[in-house]
Motif scaffolding. Structure first.
Motif, short mmCIF file in Angstrom:
data_model
loop_
_atom_site.label_atom_id
_atom_site.label_comp_id
_atom_site.label_asym_id
_atom_site.label_seq_id
_atom_site.Cartn_x
_atom_site.Cartn_y
_atom_site.Cartn_z
N ASP A 19 0.81 -1.22 0.00
CA ASP A 19 0.00 0.00 0.00
C ASP A 19 0.85 1.28 0.00
N ASP A 20 1.94 1.27 0.73
CA ASP A 20 2.74 2.48 0.93
C ASP A 20 3.94 2.57 0.00
N TYR A 21 3.98 1.70 -0.99
CA TYR A 21 5.18 1.62 -1.82
C TYR A 21 4.85 1.78 -3.31
N SER A 44 1.61 2.99 -8.37
CA SER A 44 1.47 3.29 -6.95
C SER A 44 0.03 3.01 -6.52
N SER A 45 -0.20 2.89 -5.24
CA SER A 45 -1.55 2.66 -4.74
C SER A 45 -2.41 3.91 -4.90
N THR A 46 -1.75 5.07 -4.94
CA THR A 46 -2.48 6.33 -4.98
C THR A 46 -3.03 6.64 -6.36
N ASP A 47 -2.21 6.49 -7.39
CA ASP A 47 -2.68 6.87 -8.73
C ASP A 47 -2.51 5.78 -9.77
N ASN A 52 -3.22 -5.73 -3.50
CA ASN A 52 -2.67 -5.40 -2.18
C ASN A 52 -3.00 -6.47 -1.15
N ARG A 106 9.47 3.35 -0.84
CA ARG A 106 8.33 3.83 -0.05
C ARG A 106 7.93 5.22 -0.54
N SER A 107 6.78 5.29 -1.14
CA SER A 107 6.25 6.56 -1.65
C SER A 107 4.82 6.32 -2.09
N TRP A 108 4.04 7.39 -2.12
CA TRP A 108 2.67 7.27 -2.61
C TRP A 108 2.54 7.62 -4.08
N TYR A 109 3.60 8.19 -4.66
CA TYR A 109 3.52 8.65 -6.05
C TYR A 109 4.78 8.26 -6.81
#
Length: 126
Positions: free
Chosen positions: A30-32, A52-55, A74, A100-103
């Motif tokens: 999730d955080d990677y 990424s999980s965000t976009d 996930n 480790r990143s959201w983007y």
């Protein structure tokens, strides 16, 4: 212990498909950010997809656009690389890498990643 393990490589005919898996352990996806790379001996490593999980999958190299897609499960802590319409030029060792990143960021696609898998060979040949 953080670990990435790729699987699913092999020999496939031109025009065929393969799905690679990148199983993560020791951390939560999730955080990677996950980047798929490939490398042919004697050539520069190429970042082909960043997800990424965000976009979702926010970067596709021109060389794979329209043919390759990445997806994340996930719950299974696994990222997949679906490769369709394979060409001989797709022959390479494929790696997944995590940081480790959201983007996704350009530096990641150029290889600035914290954790790497061991790679899996994909050979496209008749």
């Amino acid at each position: 212990q953080i670990q990435l393990v790729e699987s699913g490589g092999g020999l496939v005919q031109p025009g065929g498909s393969l799905r690679l898996s990148c199983a993560a352990s020791g951390f939560t996806l999730d955080d990677y950010v996950i980047v798929w790379f490939r490398q042919v001996p004697g050539k520069e490593r190429e970042g082909i997809i960043c997800t990424s999980s965000t976009d979702g999958s926010s970067y596709y190299a021109d060389s794979v656009k329209g043919r390759f897609t990445a997806s994340r499960d996930n719950a299974e802590n696994t990222v997949y690389l679906q490769m369709n319409s394979l060409k001989p030029d797709d022959t390479a060792v494929y790696y997944c890498a995590a940081t480790r990143s959201w983007y996704c960021q350009a530096t990641m696609i150029r290889g600035d990643m914290d954790y790497w898998g061991q790679g899996t060979q994909v050979t496209v040949s008749s």
